[in-house]
Motif scaffolding. Structure first.
Motif, PDB file in Angstrom:
ATOM      1  N   GLU B 212       0.815  -1.220   0.000  1.00  0.00           N
ATOM      2  CA  GLU B 212       0.000   0.000   0.000  1.00  0.00           C
ATOM      3  C   GLU B 212       0.841   1.258   0.000  1.00  0.00           C
ATOM      4  O   GLU B 212       0.314   2.355   0.188  1.00  0.00           O
ATOM      5  N   GLU B 213       2.143   1.105  -0.163  1.00  0.00           N
ATOM      6  CA  GLU B 213       3.037   2.268  -0.130  1.00  0.00           C
ATOM      7  C   GLU B 213       3.650   2.464  -1.516  1.00  0.00           C
ATOM      8  O   GLU B 213       4.607   1.777  -1.877  1.00  0.00           O
ATOM      9  N   PRO B 214       3.121   3.412  -2.292  1.00  0.00           N
ATOM     10  CA  PRO B 214       3.668   3.597  -3.645  1.00  0.00           C
ATOM     11  C   PRO B 214       5.116   4.097  -3.611  1.00  0.00           C
ATOM     12  O   PRO B 214       5.886   3.813  -4.522  1.00  0.00           O
ATOM     13  N   ASP B 215       5.494   4.814  -2.556  1.00  0.00           N
ATOM     14  CA  ASP B 215       6.864   5.336  -2.446  1.00  0.00           C
ATOM     15  C   ASP B 215       7.465   4.792  -1.149  1.00  0.00           C
ATOM     16  O   ASP B 215       7.272   5.350  -0.065  1.00  0.00           O
ATOM     17  N   LEU B 216       8.190   3.682  -1.285  1.00  0.00           N
ATOM     18  CA  LEU B 216       8.709   3.003  -0.088  1.00  0.00           C
ATOM     19  C   LEU B 216       9.725   3.860   0.661  1.00  0.00           C
ATOM     20  O   LEU B 216       9.779   3.843   1.894  1.00  0.00           O
TER      21      LEU B 216
END
Lengths: 347, 347
Positions: B212-216
């Motif tokens: 759910e994290e597009p930008d880790l």
């Protein structure tokens, strides 16, 4: 009342034109006329604290300087200022000093500017050069930051043992040539790679030109049929990937630099890190300045090796301040054979 | 002369159909009828040395087993044999034994086969289970190889200090859940990531679903505004790249597994290894079997923590030998919450 007028000289500077985010080009830097400089420490500077005016003789071209050309404050060293001279290690002669530790005529090494004359306002960062039998410019390499990087990286990070198999990339560069020779003195088997065919006489067991090897993993397998115990990493990219496939169990990788990646916005991907597990590899980055307590020992050891003829040292000398940008840019395409320095003046 | 006839039972097996070079699928394995098995150690086997016939109760699904499905002899563990049962850690009950250390009725853990009954011809690799108050299957995780991996990796590889910032990937997996809890007990700040939203109660300071994290990298920056001191690496790929950008100076990365890369022919490239230098990171791969001298201490420590209620342990139990292939395949898409085991039989 008029003050006595000091002698003056013309000061030229190599300045950074602006921040970049790619491999450096010559025209990212510019030689400009810095006007006249009085050949003594200005009164204003002296009032703010001891200062030293240095005539720059030799300037060092080092890959890490590339990281100061980016507009990025988060690194361990701040970026250059566009319009100001490039900063780097240099060797110079003291012209005037208000610091009790330095006198006119002393030779010094330390952080300076890419210009004819630099006013050093943090003279505690300068080192007075003592060894008179060693060429002055060697204090930028063999006895300077690159040599110390090699010394710390090999002894403190690689945990070398006699008889181990050592691979060094950028092996004819400032750091690589010294690492390889220290490894030979330690009783290791040493192979170096470089981007040229010119084989310098560093006494390695073998050397190859990575540009002539279409399959780097196969090349390493040829040179190290039993695998690599220690890799001294100066380049990054495909060579690292090939090394990972050829490491031995409990191998060590000292990550000193990744010069092939310096100019690249999207660095090459490394695909073989699973080898870290199956081979139980210790891969460790380091910076020489974390180990400055070892510097005196380094100078003693390396000076002795050099005087005993056990270490050779190769420089790539570029002549004239104006040649600095091309010399620096050449680092990133593997053009230099030996430590790259720029001679600004011989006296 | 006829010999006395032993009791027999039907033996089912899960066999590998053939070598693969991609993520495993259920149909790479097959449940086959192994015919009748006599419920005692065969005379021929006994003549070759002590042997133990075990009824398998619980089988372990571990990511490393994927590497045994490739036709590659160069690893630290040989590949499976197509047509033969999958091998892995298991817990079983001794049916018959010609080894003086084991008797019928003993519960044992060790390397066994994915089948109802296994004849163990190297019984020195079995461990007799002593702790009667701990569920049998926990010897495949909390008190088995995954727990020991967590223990060794955290204490021996991460060099943890109280108050440090610890990130664990695959944090609800067999190893990750224990690492995170050991780090909490050590006084560290712990964040875990997993591929599910189901938040188990491991007592971490925070947890997130990486899917759910597009930008880790931005997510890690939120969870670790001051950066990460210790990363316990179970997954590889994009999370590792994001971690490298968020490490603190002198950080440590224990490379335990790269489960996201197991099924991938061309593993994802890691682009941010230059951080190893600027942050002076020590990134070290390890395998628990190099540290077996610590196993007794591990069992003592973890048993005590568990009995004191200081460690919880979550299993993902799949029922029936026939469910083994699906359970194993699920490891590589992050389906399991907790240690994945297969229950073959309850007695």
């Amino acid at each position: 009342m008029e003050k006595e007028t000091a002698a003056v000289a013309r000061n030229r500077k190599v300045v950074l034109r602006g921040y970049i985010d790619r491999a450096p080009r010559e025209d990212d830097m510019e030689l400009v006329d810095g006007g006249d400089v009085a050949l003594r420490v200005p009164e204003g500077a002296a009032a703010a604290g001891p200062a030293v005016l240095v005539k720059n003789l030799y300037l060092s071209c080092d890959p890490y300087m590339r990281s100061r050309m980016r507009d990025f404050q988060g690194s361990y060293i701040p970026p250059f200022k566009p319009g100001s001279p490039i900063e780097g290690f240099g060797v110079g002669r003291v012209v005037d000093s208000t610091h009790p530790g330095f006198s006119a005529g002393d030779f010094v090494s330390g952080m300076t500017g890419w210009e004819d004359y630099s006013l050093i306002t943090k003279p505690e960062q300068l080192r007075k050069i003592q060894q008179s039998d060693i060429p002055l410019s060697y204090h930028l390499g063999l006895l300077g930051m690159p040599g110390f990087t090699a010394y710390v990286g090999f002894y403190e990070i690689c945990s070398p043992k006699k008889g181990e198999f050592v691979f060094v990339s950028a092996a004819s560069g400032a750091v690589g040539q010294i690492v390889g020779q220290l490894a030979k003195l330690h009783g290791c088997y040493v192979v170096g790679s470089a981007g040229t065919n010119q084989k310098e006489k560093f006494g390695f067991d073998a050397a190859f030109n990575y540009k002539e090897e279409p399959d780097l993993a196969a090349a390493l397998k040829r040179y190290f049929p039993e695998g690599i115990d220690i890799y001294f990493e100066n380049v990054g990219g495909p060579i690292l990937d090939a090394v990972l496939l050829n490491m031995r169990v409990h191998g060590r990788i000292a990550v000193c630099g990744m010069v092939s990646q310096h100019g690249v916005t999207a660095p090459a991907g490394i695909h073989n890190l699973f080898s870290l597990i199956s081979k139980r590899i210790d891969m460790k980055g380091f910076i020489q300045s974390d180990y400055l307590h070892l510097f005196p020992q380094f100078v003693d050891d390396i000076t002795k090796h050099y005087r005993d003829g056990k270490i050779v040292y190769v420089e790539d000398m570029s002549v004239g301040l104006e040649s600095g940008p091309a010399a620096f840019v050449g680092l990133f395409s593997g053009k230099n054979v030996g430590k790259q320095v720029v001679r600004v003046s011989q006296d």
